[in-house]
Each structure stands twice: as structure tokens, then as C-alpha cells.
Design an enzyme around this catalytic site. Structure first.
Site, PDB file in Angstrom:
ATOM      1  N   HIS A 186      -7.849 -31.541 -50.025  1.00 56.37           N
ATOM      2  CA  HIS A 186      -7.539 -32.423 -51.274  1.00 56.37           C
ATOM      3  C   HIS A 186      -6.714 -33.522 -50.754  1.00 56.37           C
ATOM      4  CE1 HIS A 186      -6.068 -33.323 -55.343  1.00 56.37           C
ATOM      5  NE2 HIS A 186      -5.924 -32.064 -55.594  1.00 56.37           N
TER       6      HIS A 186
ATOM      7  N   ARG B  15     -21.145 -34.026 -44.152  1.00 61.19           N
ATOM      8  CA  ARG B  15     -21.497 -34.976 -45.210  1.00 61.19           C
ATOM      9  C   ARG B  15     -21.383 -36.314 -44.664  1.00 61.19           C
ATOM     10  NH1 ARG B  15     -19.006 -36.761 -50.877  1.00 61.19           N
ATOM     11  NH2 ARG B  15     -17.028 -36.702 -50.113  1.00 61.19           N
TER      12      ARG B  15
ATOM     13  N   GLU C  31     -25.002 -38.775 -57.390  1.00 68.73           N
ATOM     14  CA  GLU C  31     -23.767 -38.773 -58.039  1.00 68.73           C
ATOM     15  C   GLU C  31     -23.384 -39.759 -59.325  1.00 68.73           C
ATOM     16  OE1 GLU C  31     -20.573 -39.203 -54.818  1.00 68.73           O
ATOM     17  OE2 GLU C  31     -22.302 -39.651 -53.613  1.00 68.73           O
TER      18      GLU C  31
ATOM     19  N   ASP D 109     -18.075 -38.724 -59.415  1.00 68.68           N
ATOM     20  CA  ASP D 109     -18.606 -40.214 -59.425  1.00 68.68           C
ATOM     21  C   ASP D 109     -19.557 -40.523 -60.779  1.00 68.68           C
ATOM     22  OD1 ASP D 109     -17.903 -42.075 -57.200  1.00 68.68           O
ATOM     23  OD2 ASP D 109     -18.197 -39.957 -56.165  1.00 68.68           O
TER      24      ASP D 109
ATOM     25  N   ARG E  73     -17.675 -29.930 -57.600  1.00 68.37           N
ATOM     26  CA  ARG E  73     -16.342 -29.995 -58.816  1.00 68.37           C
ATOM     27  C   ARG E  73     -15.104 -30.037 -58.142  1.00 68.37           C
ATOM     28  NH1 ARG E  73     -19.267 -25.578 -61.832  1.00 68.37           N
ATOM     29  NH2 ARG E  73     -20.460 -26.422 -63.484  1.00 68.37           N
TER      30      ARG E  73
ATOM     31  N   ARG F 236     -12.529 -44.102 -54.879  1.00 64.27           N
ATOM     32  CA  ARG F 236     -12.849 -42.702 -54.888  1.00 64.27           C
ATOM     33  C   ARG F 236     -12.503 -42.138 -56.344  1.00 64.27           C
ATOM     34  NH1 ARG F 236     -14.989 -40.137 -50.922  1.00 64.27           N
ATOM     35  NH2 ARG F 236     -14.999 -41.185 -49.068  1.00 64.27           N
TER      36      ARG F 236
END
Length: 872
Positions: free
Chosen positions: A136, A387, A497, A534, A572, A704
Site C-alpha cells: 500500500h 510488472r 488502464e 487510472d 482494484r 499515480r
């Protein structure tokens, strides 16, 4: 509805212990001040004078006093959350929250359906839940503090709720005192390895026990309600991770970091299984065995212990070699377990023998728990996803084509790129020149791909391409993996996105399937990641939701036509602006058929704590997922009518237009956002390991989505979760679309869920709080922006009640509404403290006393997040 008396009493008991602790440390005068503030907080929502008194109280307090006060209110909110969480999992709590009713309703629906037993069993056997643990970026709580909170959970579970038991009270006093005298906020930004260790700790402390309990309970329920006996190897849940593998925009996630995380995960798995095997050795003392086990143990007197001691030694050797590799870089790889079958086979050997010898109860006890863990976690613990941003792959190929004299790859059109990639994929010659010296950034990408190529496929999840928009984005990864020596087929998942990318997803995947090399590589199974964050930041929450729905629907249809298994991966977050919200309704609102290839979703730091913070909560969260997914698979929601689709298209266009008019058309909006929220300060605080921006500019596009949404939650305008949505519905409603809109509200889960989410957002939003941030922190010229937004919010709230026919928000969810209201009076002081701290932080030079302000600021951030929940 008011929260039950037992819960109120429990919260009061915890608050009293906290108060006594503060009085001992800071004096009775400080506690009296806190109580005064608490009382003002209760009345401040409806009393402007109380609100002003509160603000003046904080404005006249020293930085140190604000630190103490912010800690007190943040601690209380965390304790209230713990009490509420525990109560929600009592029998009475489950009745009030409707959790038990949800489970019972699912099995009742099964009985009432016309489905055969075989159809139901086929769907249950196909159940696949892949929960992807992610760090997080706005998490500030230390791991040690989370552990203390978990201990408090256990204490509350050990007595009747709301009662006072002396031994438990003493332990609670001990834990709350420890908590008060410990730094709750980390002083340094966590590294990606720190984040990975936090994820491993969640597995060790809660999921390790929760998963076997969940699977056993599910088997029992299926047997009881559907008369179906599920097989011994039924293993519907697994865990993946991004911690240490997600390098998109995070320069701190290097190939070395990824390798360390992979090794540490294996070490943790070996250590956990050693504990399991030790326990089994203590229990399986039986001498009766089948011929298979006797032969494998040379007729040992205690065959089960014999085989398990061998396995324990293998695990010990593995742990020792992994530790050596991590600490010294050297190891004897031949002593390390490399395949999960090495773990499973001896366990299954014991299991088969016990069953054949009539000891089923023993086989299905602790041994079954370990077998379930071996299938869920295995010797690699979690599957690590990798990623990377599409631009980074393009940059690698750009440098290669430049070095080969072929020109600039990045300047080529899409067709030219595909031609080059396809040609190279079918070529046997090396892509990478031997004498070539890449830039540091390119070398890092290639080092990561080479590391991947050296791994056992069981250690890896999938490779995700951020901001994928073209076929070439996927083929580039396939080519680079091949060039770096990959010998197995690692699934490649484009992440769509933005609004445009979601709308074009079907076309891109269809073209990808037409490529022979790629079709062979993907081996009949395609992963596609759907971006929630996004897309909502780009187009607003309603337009993004409709684009996500259509993209999924189109991809399901395409893959069915092409006879390809599709796994949709949902990116999510916890907040509604990032696709979060109640899991059950979110799953049932997805398009029919979208779960046929399994359910894969990210679980972020904050939601991990809420859903998997204790073993019992984790077990129930897994059950909630399973029931919702099975219901969506076996009893899918209806297809939307053509008229509903037409209305949704119009709603989407209108909502996007309204959202962008505010966010993108006004060139002063970013400046307002940065002044009215703690966004700038979030970037400087030691929160997650990842920077708060992808690029160093001042555009919304560079931000972001997580800090964008998180900052709006902090000032309680919660803008990304509602802006444009209700306004669009109201316009169409007033323009003559009343009948189809009302029908959609009643009969279409997708639309109903959107409305429920809006209600939840409106309950959490607080225009009065956001107005204080604006009044103190925003320059006068920009204040009309905030005034306009709050006016829109009030109009939206009024219309949503009219449209849904409700007297109040969340009328059908009294528990959740009461829970939010309970925390509101404790949130107001934290918000006002944060405003004062922001003002001081922005006015003072970065010198004397800033440490105290920064620490107090982080505590208000964490406290507000705890009070609002679903913030990131």
C-alpha cells in the site's frame, strides 16, 4: 440503527484503558483536554460554534501537543475498528451485518434452481480464486503495531463481548500501553523487501491457518447443502504477490531485489512447513500402514514418522541453503527443494496409507491442513508477478535497433513494429548483439528478464505490461523473454488502464490472437488485467466502470469464439474510486461469463489488513469471495437489455464530459488540488516504497491514481469516487429517460451496485470538513473551484435520494451507516489538526521542529484513513 450496546460497551472499555494509559504518561490535564475535544467532536457536525472552538483549540496548541492529541484520536479509531471487526464476526454481528444471510441465501438459490447436481459440481470444481497481495503506497503503520492490534483482536475473542474479564483486561492494558509507548509510524520509507516481508507475515500470522479452515468449511457446506463430496485435492485458492515484483514507476525494485524476494519467500515457506512437519511427526505415531508406505520406508516401525523426518530434513537443508544464499550469495543448489511435488508426494503417501488403513479422521486432520497449504502456498509461498511499463520494453528494443543500424524503433508505426517483432520471434539468431553496451535502464530490464528465465515456473505468476495499448506491447515482451533465455511459457498480461485502452482492448487482443507465434506461446490461456485506478482518474468513476464492463464482456465473447480460456485480472484498490467496495456486490455486478476462467484480483495493504487481519476474519473473507464467485458462475446476473446499454452509453459520455470539465479543462484545477489536500506532503512522507509520481511534471496524468484518490479522501471531498456520475444520471432522468433508469436500478446488478457505491461515498464525504481545508489552505482566487464542487456534491446527494426513493443514504445498510457515523465525531478533530499542521508545514522553512510536525501529520493521515476506511 444504532450499533449494539455490547459493541458500544466494548469500545468504551477500550477507550477507558487508553485514557488511563495517556493519563499516566501525559497527566490528567491532558486526558481532560482530550475528553473536552471528544465532546466537541460529537457536536461539531451540527454546531458551527463547536466546530470553531475545536479549530481554535488546535490552532493554539503547540506542535508537541498536536502530536499527543493526534496519537490519542488515531489510537481510539484503531481500537474502535478492532472492536467493530470482532463484533461483526460474532453470531449476533453476522446477523446484523447480513454475512450469514448471504451465505444461506446462496445455497437456498442453488436448491431452488433447475441445475443438476453434475452442473453444480462442475462449477465448484472450477472455482479458482487468486488473490494478489500488493503493498500500500499510503500505508504508514509499522508491522509491529499491526501485530499488537492483532493481539487485541485475540483478547476480545476470549470473552463475552462487551463484558469485563479481569485477566483479559490486564492483557488489554498491557497491549494498549505497549502501543501508546511505541512509535506507530515508521521513520524511514520501507524498501520493497520490507514490503515483501510484511506480506509474508500476513501469510504466517493469519492465512496459514485460515486457508485450511476455509476449504474444510466449504467442503462441509457443499456436502450439507448440495450433497456433493468434493475431492481430496480440492484447492480453489492461491496467493500471488506484487511485492518485490512490481517495478512500474518504482526504481527501487531492481533485479537484485526481485531475486532476494524470491529467495526470502522460499525461506519463509520452508520455515513454515518445518513447523507443520514437526507437529505431524509428534502426532503420526501409528504403526499400521499400507504396502506402498511400508515399501517406501523399508518396513520401519513408525513408517509415518520415518517418511516425515526425511521430509523435515529436506526442508531444513533447503532453509539453510536459502539463508546462505541470501546472506553470502553462495549456496549448494543441489540441497534445495526445487519442485512442489517434492513436498506433496511424501504427504500424499502418508494420506493414502491412513485412508486405506481406516484412519480417515487422522488423514483429514492436521495432515489435510498441511496438504491444503502445500497446494495453496507450496515451497515458493506465493507466485511473484512481474510488472513493468510498456515504455521500458520499447526503450530496450529502441537501443537494440539503433545499435544494429536499423533505425529508431520508437519512431516506427505500429505495423512496422509488429513486422519487426514477428520476424525476430521466428528467427533463430540472437537478438541481442554480443558487443553491445546497453544503458543502465535497459540493462536493468534485461537483467530482470534473465532472472525470470532462471526461475522455476511455480515461483512466478504472470508478467503484466502497464499502459499496454497495442499488439506490439505484448509481442515486445514475448521477444525479450525469448532473447533472455526463457524456456517455459510465462503468461503475459496486457494491462488496459485508460478509457481509450479499455475501449480498444477487444481489438488489440483479437489482433494478438491472429499472430501464430503468440497463439502458440499463450497455449490456449490468456490473462488480461483490467485497470480501475487510472481509468477512473482519466474519465471519472462511472465512465470507467462502463468501459471496464464492456471490455470484459467483449473479451469474454472473443475468447469463447476463439476457444481460449480467459482469466480477467482486476486491479482494484480499497477505495470506490479504484474499483473497491463490498466484494460480494462487486463480483455479482460483473458481466456474465467473466468468471469462467477464474477470479484474480489485487488486495492492497489496507484491504489486506481489513480482510485478512486475523485468522477468523480471513476465513470469512475467503468464504465471502467463494460464495459470490460461485453464485456468479452458477446463477449469473442477467444480460443488460439493449435499451439499458443505450442509456449507459449516454450516461458514460455525459459523466466523462462533466468529470473532465472540472479536472482537465480548468488549468487551475491541479493547483487547487495541491493546496486543498495533503497531496504534496504525501509525496514527502515515508509511506510506501514507490514514488508518488510516474514522471516529474505537474500534470494529473503524471500522478499515480492512488495518491490522487487518497489525498481527496483525506480532505473528505472524496471527489474521484462521485464527480460526474450522479450529475449525468440526473440529466438523463430529467430529459425523459426516467423509465429505463428506474428499471436499471431495480433489475441490473451492475447499475444497482454503482448506485450503492455512490451512497456509501456520499455518507463518507463531508463538505463542511473540506470547506475548512479550503478556507485555511487555498488562495482566495481558487476558492470558487471548491465552492462549485461542494454545491455539486450537495445537489448530487439530494438527487440520489430522490432517484432511489430513500429517506436517507444507505437506508438498506444500517450496520455500515451506523459504523461510519460512529467514527465521524472522532474524525473531525483529526481533520482539524491536519489542517493546522498543513498550514504550519507549508509556512515554515524545512528546518527546526519540522520532525514533530511531520510525525503528527503522518499520524493524522493514518488516523483519518482508519476512520474512513477504503482509502487507497
Amino acid at each position: 440503527m444504532k450499533l449494539p450496546d455490547q459493541l458500544h460497551q466494548e469500545i468504551q472499555n477500550l477507550g477507558a484503558i487508553l485514557g488511563q494509559t495517556i493519563a499516566k504518561d501525559q497527566g490528567v490535564e491532558t486526558l481532560t483536554k482530550i475528553e473536552t475535544i471528544r465532546e466537541l467532536g460529537k457536536t461539531s457536525r451540527d454546531d458551527e460554534e463547536a466546530f470553531k472552538q475545536l479549530f481554535n483549540q488546535f490552532n493554539n496548541s503547540s506542535n508537541h501537543e498536536l502530536l499527543v492529541l493526534s496519537r490519542a484520536f488515531a489510537k481510539f479509531l484503531n481500537l474502535a475498528n478492532i472492536a467493530e471487526q470482532e463484533y461483526a464476526n460474532t453470531v449476533e454481528g453476522e446477523e446484523l451485518t447480513g454475512k450469514e444471510k448471504t451465505r444461506e441465501e446462496f445455497f437456498d438459490k442453488l436448491k431452488d434452481s433447475s441445475l443438476s447436481k453434475e452442473q453444480i459440481q462442475k462449477a465448484i470444481n472450477a472455482l479458482s480464486i487468486d488473490l494478489v497481495l500488493t503493498a500500500h503506497p499510503t500505508e504508514v503503520s509499522r508491522r509491529t503495531m499491526i501485530q499488537k492490534f492483532n493481539e487485541i483482536n485475540h483478547c476480545l475473542r476470549g470473552k463475552p463481548f462487551g463484558s469485563s474479564v479481569p485477566s483479559v483486561s490486564r492483557r488489554l492494558e498491557d497491549l494498549i500501553t505497549q502501543s501508546w509507548h511505541s512509535n506507530e509510524i515508521r521513520s524511514q520509507r520501507p524498501t520493497p523487501i520490507d514490503e515483501a516481508k510484511w506480506g509474508f507475515a500476513v501469510i504466517e500470522q493469519t492465512l496459514w491457518n485460515a486457508v485450511p479452515r476455509f476449504i474444510k468449511e466449504l467442503k462441509s457446506q457443499v456436502k450439507e447443502h448440495a450433497d456433493i463430496e468434493l475431492p481430496e485435492n480440492f484447492s480453489p485458492v492461491k496467493f500471488s504477490s506484487w511485492m518485490g515484483g512490481d517495478r512500474d514507476g518504482n526504481p527501487f525494485v531492481t533485479s537484485d531485489v526481485t531475486e532476494s524476494v524470491l529467495l526470502l519467500a522460499r525461506w519463509e515457506a520452508a520455515d513454515l512447513f518445518i513447523r507443520d512437519i514437526k507437529s505431524l511427526i509428534g502426532e503420526l505415531s501409528m504403526t499400521t500402514a499400507n504396502e506402498e508406505l511400508k515399501a517406501a520406508t523399508q518396513n520401519s516401525e513408525e513408517p509415518y514418522r520415518h517418511i516425515l523426518k526425511q521430509l523435515r530434513q529436506q526442508l531444513r537443508d533447503t532453509r539453510a541453503e536459502l539463508e546462505a544464499k541470501v546472506t553470502t550469495g553462495q549456496w549448494n543448489e543441489s540441497n534445495v527443494m526445487h519442485d512442489n511435488q517434492q513436498l506433496l508426494e511424501p504427504l500424499l503417501l502418508c494420506y493414502r496409507s491412513l485412508v486405506e488403513c481406516g484412519m480417515d479422521s487422522v488423514a483429514n486432520g492436521k495432515l489435510m491442513d498441511t496438504l491444503i497449504r502445500a497446494r495453496c502456498f507450496g515451497i515458493f509461498l506465493v507466485k511473484l508477478d512481474i510488472r513493468q511499463h510498456s515504455e521500458r520494453h520499447s526503450q530496450v528494443i529502441e537501443e537494440i535497433t539503433q545499435s544494429l543500424g536499423l533505425g529508431s524503433y520508437q519512431q516506427w508505426g505500429e505495423e512496422h513494429k509488429q513486422e519487426f517483432l514477428v520476424k525476430e520471434l521466428s528467427s533463430n539468431r540472437p537478438l541481442i548483439p554480443l558487443s553491445w553496451q546497453p544503458s543502465d535502464d535497459v540493462r536493468e530490464v534485461l537483467d530482470t528478464l534473465k532472472l525470470i528465465a532462471r526461475q522455476n515456473p511455480e515461483a512466478l505468476g504472470i508478467y503484466i505490461i502497464s499502459m499496454a495499448s497495442e499488439v506490439s506491447d505484448v509481442l515486445a515482451v514475448q521477444l525479450l523473454l525469448k532473447a533472455c533465455g526463457l524456456t517455459f511459457k510465462l503468461p503475459i498480461a496486457p494491462l488496459f488502464e485508460t478509457l481509450d485502452d479499455l475501449n480498444n482492448a477487444e481489438q488489440v487482443i483479437q489482433k494478438l490472437f491472429a499472430n501464430v507465434d503468440y497463439r502458440d506461446y499463450m497455449d490456449g490461456h490468456q490473462y488480461v488485467m483490467v485497470g480501475y485506478s487510472d481509468s477512473a482518474k482519466d474519465a471519472g468513476v462511472l465512465s470507467a466502470a462502463w468501459a471496464q464492463y464492456q471490455a470484459q464482456e467483449n473479451l469474454v465473447k472473443l475468447c469463447r469464439q476463439e476457444d481460449i480460456k480467459l482469466t480477467l485480472f482486476h486491479g482494484r484498490g480499497g477505495t470506490i474510486g479504484r474499483g473497491g467496495g463490498p466484494a460480494h456486490s462487486a463480483i455479482l455486478s460483473q458481466p456474465p461469463g467473466s468468471l469462467a476462467g477464474g477470479f484474480r484480483v489485487t488486495e492492497q495493504g489496507e484491504t489486506i489488513r481489513l480482510k485478512f487481519g486475523t485468522t477468523r476474519v480471513a476465513q470469512k473473507s475467503l468464504a465471502l469471495y467463494a460464495n459470490a464467485i460461485l453464485e456468479a458462475m452458477i446463477l449469473p446476473p442477467p444480460e443488460p437489455k439493449a435499451e439499458w446499454r443505450e442509456v449507459m452509453h449516454k450516461l458514460s459520455d455525459l459523466a466523462c464530459e462533466h468529470y473532465r470539465d472540472y479536472v482537465k479543462s480548468n488549468d487551475q484545477f491541479v493547483t487547487y488540488f495541491r493546496q486543498a489536500t495533503p497531496e504534496q506532503e504525501l509525496g514527502r512522507l515515508p509511506l510506501g516504497s514507490r514514488p508518488s509520481k510516474r514522471k516529474k511534471d505537474n500534470s494529473i496524468e503524471s500522478l499515480r491514481a492512488i495518491p490522487w484518490i487518497f489525498a481527496w479522501a483525506q480532505n473528505r471531498l472524496v471527489l474521484p469516487a462521485w464527480l460526474g456520475a450522479t450529475q449525468a444520471i440526473q440529466e438523463l432522468y430529467e430529459q425523459g429517460a426516467k423509465e429505463p433508469l428506474l428499471a436499471m436500478k431495480e433489475h441490473w446488478p451492475f447499475f444497482t451496485t454503482r448506485l450503492d457505491m455512490l451512497e456509501m461515498v456520499f455518507v463518507k464525504a463531508d463538505p463542511a470538513i473540506s470547506a475548512i481545508y479550503e478556507e485555511i489552505l487555498v488562495e482566495d482566487a481558487l476558492k470558487p473551484i471548491g465552492e462549485s464542487l461542494r454545491t455539486q456534491l450537495k445537489n448530487d446527494l439530494k438527487f440520489i435520494l430522490e432517484f432511489t426513493g430513500k429517506e436517507s443514504l444507505m437506508q438498506n445498510e444500517p450496520w455500515n451507516k451506523a459504523s461510519i457515523r460512529l467514527r465521524a465525531s472522532y474524525l473531525a478533530p483529526l481533520h482539524l489538526m491536519q489542517v493546522v499542521l498543513l498550514q504550519r508545514l507549508r509556512e515554515m522553512p524545512e528546518v527546526d521542529n519540522q520532525h514533530v510536525i511531520t510525525q503528527a501529520m503522518m499520524i493524522t493521515i493514518a488516523g483519518i484513513a482508519a476512520g474512513i476506511r477504503n482509502t487507497g
